[in-house]
Design a protein around this motif. Structure first.
Motif, PDB file in Angstrom:
ATOM      1  N   VAL A 198       0.816  -1.230   0.000  1.00 36.22           N
ATOM      2  CA  VAL A 198       0.000   0.000   0.000  1.00 36.22           C
ATOM      3  C   VAL A 198       0.846   1.275   0.000  1.00 36.22           C
ATOM      4  CG1 VAL A 198      -2.021  -1.087   1.047  1.00 36.22           C
ATOM      5  CG2 VAL A 198      -0.228  -0.170   2.535  1.00 36.22           C
ATOM      6  N   GLU A 199       2.112   1.151   0.417  1.00 38.19           N
ATOM      7  CA  GLU A 199       3.001   2.331   0.417  1.00 38.19           C
ATOM      8  C   GLU A 199       4.416   1.892   0.092  1.00 38.19           C
ATOM      9  OE1 GLU A 199       2.758   4.243   4.203  1.00 38.19           O
ATOM     10  OE2 GLU A 199       0.619   4.714   4.043  1.00 38.19           O
ATOM     11  N   THR A 200       5.170   2.764  -0.586  1.00 39.90           N
ATOM     12  CA  THR A 200       6.569   2.488  -0.895  1.00 39.90           C
ATOM     13  C   THR A 200       7.354   3.793  -0.804  1.00 39.90           C
ATOM     14  OG1 THR A 200       5.904   0.748  -2.446  1.00 39.90           O
ATOM     15  CG2 THR A 200       8.172   1.528  -2.616  1.00 39.90           C
ATOM     16  N   GLY A 201       8.565   3.722  -0.235  1.00 39.73           N
ATOM     17  CA  GLY A 201       9.405   4.906  -0.166  1.00 39.73           C
ATOM     18  C   GLY A 201      10.469   4.766   0.884  1.00 39.73           C
ATOM     19  N   THR A 202      11.179   5.874   1.178  1.00 39.03           N
ATOM     20  CA  THR A 202      12.153   5.881   2.261  1.00 39.03           C
ATOM     21  C   THR A 202      11.432   6.223   3.567  1.00 39.03           C
ATOM     22  OG1 THR A 202      12.631   8.206   1.961  1.00 39.03           O
ATOM     23  CG2 THR A 202      13.967   6.630   0.681  1.00 39.03           C
ATOM     24  N   HIS A 203      12.178   6.106   4.658  1.00 36.71           N
ATOM     25  CA  HIS A 203      11.592   6.441   5.966  1.00 36.71           C
ATOM     26  C   HIS A 203      11.065   7.876   5.965  1.00 36.71           C
ATOM     27  CE1 HIS A 203      11.095   6.781  10.306  1.00 36.71           C
ATOM     28  NE2 HIS A 203      11.872   7.875  10.279  1.00 36.71           N
ATOM     29  N   ALA A 204      11.881   8.779   5.489  1.00 37.53           N
ATOM     30  CA  ALA A 204      11.493  10.198   5.512  1.00 37.53           C
ATOM     31  C   ALA A 204      10.274  10.460   4.642  1.00 37.53           C
ATOM     32  CB  ALA A 204      12.675  11.059   5.069  1.00 37.53           C
ATOM     33  N   SER A 205      10.284   9.887   3.411  1.00 36.45           N
ATOM     34  CA  SER A 205       9.174  10.159   2.495  1.00 36.45           C
ATOM     35  C   SER A 205       7.871   9.547   2.999  1.00 36.45           C
ATOM     36  CB  SER A 205       9.497   9.630   1.089  1.00 36.45           C
ATOM     37  OG  SER A 205       9.572   8.207   1.100  1.00 36.45           O
ATOM     38  N   LEU A 206       7.963   8.356   3.636  1.00 39.94           N
ATOM     39  CA  LEU A 206       6.749   7.708   4.142  1.00 39.94           C
ATOM     40  C   LEU A 206       6.191   8.433   5.369  1.00 39.94           C
ATOM     41  CD1 LEU A 206       7.716   3.926   3.732  1.00 39.94           C
ATOM     42  CD2 LEU A 206       6.046   5.208   2.393  1.00 39.94           C
ATOM     43  N   VAL A 207       7.071   8.965   6.209  1.00 39.74           N
ATOM     44  CA  VAL A 207       6.601   9.759   7.357  1.00 39.74           C
ATOM     45  C   VAL A 207       5.900  11.016   6.856  1.00 39.74           C
ATOM     46  CG1 VAL A 207       7.349  11.159   9.320  1.00 39.74           C
ATOM     47  CG2 VAL A 207       8.283   8.853   9.009  1.00 39.74           C
ATOM     48  N   ALA A 208       6.497  11.607   5.820  1.00 37.55           N
ATOM     49  CA  ALA A 208       5.899  12.830   5.246  1.00 37.55           C
ATOM     50  C   ALA A 208       4.556  12.535   4.586  1.00 37.55           C
ATOM     51  CB  ALA A 208       6.864  13.449   4.240  1.00 37.55           C
ATOM     52  N   LEU A 209       4.392  11.291   4.079  1.00 33.78           N
ATOM     53  CA  LEU A 209       3.157  10.913   3.392  1.00 33.78           C
ATOM     54  C   LEU A 209       1.973  10.895   4.358  1.00 33.78           C
ATOM     55  CD1 LEU A 209       2.111   9.900   0.584  1.00 33.78           C
ATOM     56  CD2 LEU A 209       2.521   7.577   1.415  1.00 33.78           C
ATOM     57  N   GLY A 210       2.237  10.613   5.620  1.00 35.04           N
ATOM     58  CA  GLY A 210       1.173  10.639   6.622  1.00 35.04           C
ATOM     59  C   GLY A 210       0.225   9.465   6.560  1.00 35.04           C
ATOM     60  N   GLY A 211       0.674   8.325   6.030  1.00 32.19           N
ATOM     61  CA  GLY A 211      -0.196   7.149   5.912  1.00 32.19           C
ATOM     62  C   GLY A 211       0.029   6.131   7.021  1.00 32.19           C
ATOM     63  N   ILE A 212      -0.071   4.843   6.641  1.00 33.93           N
ATOM     64  CA  ILE A 212       0.043   3.756   7.624  1.00 33.93           C
ATOM     65  C   ILE A 212       1.410   3.776   8.289  1.00 33.93           C
ATOM     66  CG2 ILE A 212       0.114   1.245   7.881  1.00 33.93           C
ATOM     67  CD1 ILE A 212      -1.916   1.078   5.598  1.00 33.93           C
ATOM     68  N   TYR A 213       2.481   3.919   7.494  1.00 34.38           N
ATOM     69  CA  TYR A 213       3.833   3.911   8.052  1.00 34.38           C
ATOM     70  C   TYR A 213       4.014   5.067   9.031  1.00 34.38           C
ATOM     71  CZ  TYR A 213       8.908   3.771   8.390  1.00 34.38           C
ATOM     72  OH  TYR A 213      10.195   3.697   8.867  1.00 34.38           O
ATOM     73  N   ALA A 214       3.521   6.229   8.659  1.00 32.25           N
ATOM     74  CA  ALA A 214       3.653   7.404   9.534  1.00 32.25           C
ATOM     75  C   ALA A 214       2.960   7.153  10.875  1.00 32.25           C
ATOM     76  CB  ALA A 214       3.064   8.634   8.849  1.00 32.25           C
ATOM     77  N   ASN A 215       1.805   6.497  10.841  1.00 29.37           N
ATOM     78  CA  ASN A 215       1.096   6.175  12.089  1.00 29.37           C
ATOM     79  C   ASN A 215       1.891   5.190  12.936  1.00 29.37           C
ATOM     80  OD1 ASN A 215      -1.064   7.840  11.483  1.00 29.37           O
ATOM     81  ND2 ASN A 215      -2.227   6.195  10.456  1.00 29.37           N
ATOM     82  N   LEU A 216       2.446   4.128  12.264  1.00 39.23           N
ATOM     83  CA  LEU A 216       3.263   3.153  12.988  1.00 39.23           C
ATOM     84  C   LEU A 216       4.477   3.832  13.608  1.00 39.23           C
ATOM     85  CD1 LEU A 216       3.210   0.145  10.457  1.00 39.23           C
ATOM     86  CD2 LEU A 216       2.079   0.233  12.680  1.00 39.23           C
ATOM     87  N   ALA A 217       5.123   4.700  12.838  1.00 37.69           N
ATOM     88  CA  ALA A 217       6.310   5.391  13.323  1.00 37.69           C
ATOM     89  C   ALA A 217       5.969   6.291  14.501  1.00 37.69           C
ATOM     90  CB  ALA A 217       6.941   6.202  12.192  1.00 37.69           C
ATOM     91  N   ALA A 218       4.863   6.999  14.389  1.00 34.36           N
ATOM     92  CA  ALA A 218       4.466   7.912  15.473  1.00 34.36           C
ATOM     93  C   ALA A 218       4.215   7.140  16.762  1.00 34.36           C
ATOM     94  CB  ALA A 218       3.222   8.680  15.061  1.00 34.36           C
ATOM     95  N   LEU A 219       3.530   5.996  16.649  1.00 35.66           N
ATOM     96  CA  LEU A 219       3.243   5.177  17.828  1.00 35.66           C
ATOM     97  C   LEU A 219       4.528   4.665  18.473  1.00 35.66           C
ATOM     98  CD1 LEU A 219       0.189   3.073  16.591  1.00 35.66           C
ATOM     99  CD2 LEU A 219       0.191   4.686  18.508  1.00 35.66           C
ATOM    100  N   GLN A 220       5.432   4.114  17.638  1.00 32.68           N
ATOM    101  CA  GLN A 220       6.638   3.504  18.186  1.00 32.68           C
ATOM    102  C   GLN A 220       7.582   4.534  18.779  1.00 32.68           C
ATOM    103  OE1 GLN A 220       8.753   0.462  16.156  1.00 32.68           O
ATOM    104  NE2 GLN A 220       6.905  -0.537  15.367  1.00 32.68           N
ATOM    105  N   PHE A 221       7.861   5.594  18.036  1.00 36.16           N
ATOM    106  CA  PHE A 221       8.829   6.578  18.521  1.00 36.16           C
ATOM    107  C   PHE A 221       8.269   7.365  19.697  1.00 36.16           C
ATOM    108  CE2 PHE A 221      10.440   6.052  14.062  1.00 36.16           C
ATOM    109  CZ  PHE A 221      11.544   5.292  14.431  1.00 36.16           C
TER     110      PHE A 221
END
Length: 607
Positions: free
Chosen positions: A577-600
């Motif tokens: 559902v998403e592809t990119g680097t860590h920075a680009s996926l965090v900026a995208l604000g999707g599933i990865y960004a939510n996972l990152a926000a929760l973990q960090f």
């Protein structure tokens, strides 16, 4: 796989229709290589049977001539000669019997070993789908209990059956020579008594098969529980599991007792009916001697041959009982050997291109896959992915997203229902399985440690590696230090399933294994999940060094371990559902960004 489960066995009705001999024909491929030994055993058997059949004739001579009317020295000489001949016959019988016993016992052990090896070799080549539907304990039961029954048949029962068949045929012929009238009466009576014996024997065979199935059930339960003892004890289920196993054992006992009762009745019928018929005929013979129609020697010879024939029939009924059990065991083993995995080597494998220093190229095109046990649920749904040689790709997503399934398809544990997977441009279905899996190293989430020392556990990655190469891999995986501290260092036995190691230590052994293999494609499935912070730092450094010059796919729930990946793909419900680097996926604000926000965020709170 249409026949992927050994539990889909034929019904007992169809089994009984085939007959014990038909089932035992399945053993012929295992018997053929030893034709010479069977011939030698047959010759010894023939000599022993002939010697046995010669004994009643010697007794006839002794009765008619040694105890005849002449008396004196002539009679004594005749008795001496008869007993000397009997001793000679006994010596021949002893040598022939010993030769037969040794040969058939060797055959029993040899054929059983061949069957065990063939079944085990076949089972270990099955795909994971087979083990989804077949319990390990059931396979072990077939490898042990069932093959032991076959050993009894090949090593004893076949020989006894042939011996008693020869004695039956030879004794019957000599009965006709001695008195055709009495023999004809015996045969007529035997036909009447054999029919109920045969009919009852079918029930014994059905119960024999049931008994073996119940034993397999008990073995399966025992294997499952013994492999999960920490869980059983943590939930205080010892008494519950003991009762469950006890109930299964009692079920096996009850089935075995039904078989034993049926066997006992069968034996009783055989002995009572056969001997009753013979006693009646011998009564007729005694009256024939009194009337002068037969000599005493003829009657004595007839009695001995009748004893041989009746003994042979009794022994054959016992052998048939053993054959009934072995037939069920043979069918179960042949069912196991008949299972065919859908994951097979191609008839003409395509070689992989020459390996380059940059690792392997990987391509997934529109891959769709559902597990055989859950065909209605898509584990992977139209997944397409291109990975360049030397690239590091992290795969993240919630549990059940399809991450581990992706790795299983890359290793060709399963084949997708649609789409293709290519390694260096070659469809993996066109590759030899050993070539494909030899090109892939994996560090699984659940590390398997074998009952061997540390050296051999790491050498599992490459069987021909030297001790120095093993130690070098252990150092790269940050495993060398704790292994050296073990009582015997690298020679230390790690315990069944690695019980003497911590979770982090087991993980580092698995990493050392993968590094020793030195594959162009490296799969890391939660490779650092069981490590403490210090070990994770050491292993992460080792993995980064190991990733140089090879393609790497990383599955990780802890996003801190994937931030430096060249690319991150996010999976959900079997899709990318998403592809990119860590920075680009965090900026995208999707599933990865939510996972990152929760973990960090959690990390910050903990600190």
């Amino acid at each position: 796989m249409s026949n992927g489960s050994t539990s889909d066995t034929p019904s007992n009705d169809s089994t009984s229709r085939k007959g014990a001999l038909a089932a035992l024909k399945g053993l012929l491929p295992f018997l053929r290589p030893y034709r010479r030994q069977f011939l030698f055993a047959g010759i010894a058997l023939l000599v022993a049977a002939s010697a046995t059949l010669a004994i009643p004739a010697a007794f006839k001579q002794m009765i008619d001539h040694g105890f005849g009317a002449k008396g004196g020295a002539s009679n004594a000489a005749s008795v001496n000669a008869t007993f000397l001949a009997l001793f000679g016959v006994a010596a021949v019988l002893a040598v022939a019997t010993a030769a037969r016993y040794y040969t058939v016992s060797w055959l029993g052990e040899r054929v059983t070993a061949d069957i065990r090896s063939a079944v085990y070799r076949h089972v270990v080549e099955q795909s994971p789908e087979f083990f989804e539907t077949t319990r390990t304990g059931e396979v072990l039961s077939r490898l042990t209990t069932d093959t032991t029954l076959i050993q009894a048949v090949v090593g004893t029962s076949i020989s006894l059956a042939l011996r008693n068949t020869l004695l039956f045929v030879g004794g019957l012929a000599m009965l006709f020579v001695t008195s055709a009238k009495l023999t004809s009466i015996i045969l007529g009576l035997l036909v009447l008594v054999v029919v109920p014996i045969v009919l009852f024997g079918r029930r014994v065979r059905k119960l024999s098969r049931d008994s073996q199935d119940r034993i397999a059930d008990a073995s399966a339960i025992a294997g499952e529980i013994l492999n999960a003892m920490p869980t059983v004890q943590a939930f205080t289920h010892e008494k519950i599991e003991a009762r469950r196993f006890g109930s299964s054992v009692e079920g096996a006992f009850a089935t075995a007792m039904r078989r034993i009762r049926a066997r006992a009745v069968l034996t009783m019928l055989a002995i009572a009916l056969v001997f009753g018929a013979i006693v009646f005929v011998l009564w007729l013979g005694a009256h024939a001697v009194l009337e002068g129609a037969m000599t005493g020697g003829d009657l004595g010879q007839f009695i001995l041959y009748a004893s041989i024939v009746s003994g042979a029939i009794g022994a054959l009924s016992e052998v048939m009982g053993e054959a009934q059990r072995a037939a069920g065991a043979t069918e179960r083993l042949l069912e196991l050997l008949a299972v065919r995995s859908d994951i097979r080597n191609p008839a003409h494998p395509t070689p992989l291109p020459h390996r380059t220093a940059g690792g392997a190229a990987l391509n997934l095109a529109n891959v769709q896959f559902s597990y055989p046990s859950r065909p209605e649920t898509a584990a992977l749904d139209h997944v397409s992915l291109d990975v360049k040689p030397g690239e590091t790709v992290a795969v993240v997503g919630p549990s059940g997203a399809g991450k581990t399934t992706l790795f299983q398809l890359l290793l060709r544990f399963y084949d997708p229902q649609a789409g293709s997977i290519r390694l260096d441009g070659v469809d993996i279905r066109d590759l030899d399985l050993h070539v494909l899996r030899g090109a892939i190293g994996i560090v699984p989430q659940d590390t398997v440690i074998f009952s061997a020392n540390a050296l051999e556990n790491i050498r599992y990655g490459r069987a021909d590696a030297t001790d120095e190469e093993v130690i070098a891999a252990a150092k790269l995986a940050a495993a060398h230090e704790f292994i050296e501290r073990l009582p015997q260092g690298y020679q230390s036995y790690l315990g069944e399933r690695g019980v003497r190691l911590s979770g982090g230590q087991r993980q580092r052994v698995a990493i050392a294994r993968a590094l020793l293999k030195n594959p162009p494609l490296l799969l890391l499935d939660e490779a650092t999940s069981a490590l403490d912070a210090e070990s994770e730092r050491l292993v992460q450094r080792a993995l980064e060094a190991a990733m140089v010059g090879r393609t790497t796919l990383i599955i990780a729930h802890r996003l801190a371990t994937v931030q430096r990946a060249d690319r991150i793909i996010v999976m959900e419900d079997g899709r990318i559902v998403e592809t990119g680097t860590h920075a680009s996926l965090v900026a995208l604000g999707g599933i990865y960004a939510n996972l990152a926000a929760l973990q960090f965020h959690n990390v910050q709170v903990e600190h």
